[in-house]
Design a protein around this motif. Structure first.
Motif: not given
Length: 116
Positions: A90-96, A108-116
């Protein structure tokens, strides 16, 4: 001015998969390398995966065997296939991207959330 736009983030259950995309303005052939970084709240930004112009890749130890970075020069796109996702992903993922003049660019980033 270079623009990088991420997409594909969202909420996914542990063990699930997600594919992130990064669209670049113009040809990505101008980049020496491209990569994905991530940053969780309170943490520093860390390298997840990187791909060099010739195709060589490297990954953070925490994602080896689960994530795959790739690029499509014809579409000016960078991808990150994320399998077997864990809550700690879980984090904000950024392209570089880094160009041949060693100038760096960020999305600018995209949010990834891993949760049950």
């Amino acid at each position: 001015q270079v623009q990088l736009v991420e997409s594909g983030g969202g909420l996914v259950q542990p063990g699930g998969s997600l594919r992130l995309s990064c669209a670049a303005s113009g040809s990505i052939n101008r980049f020496l390398n491209m990569g994905w970084y991530r940053q969780a709240p309170g943490n520093t930004r860390e390298l997840v995966a990187r791909i060099i112009s010739g195709g060589n890749t490297n990954y953070a130890d925490s994602v080896k065997g689960r994530f795959t970075i790739s690029r499509d020069n014809a579409k000016n796109m960078l991808y990150l296939q994320m399998n077997s996702l864990k809550p700690e992903d879980t984090a904000v993922y950024y392209c570089n991207a880094v160009d041949w003049g060693i100038q760096g660019y960020w999305g600018q980033g995209t949010q990834v959330t891993v949760s049950s």
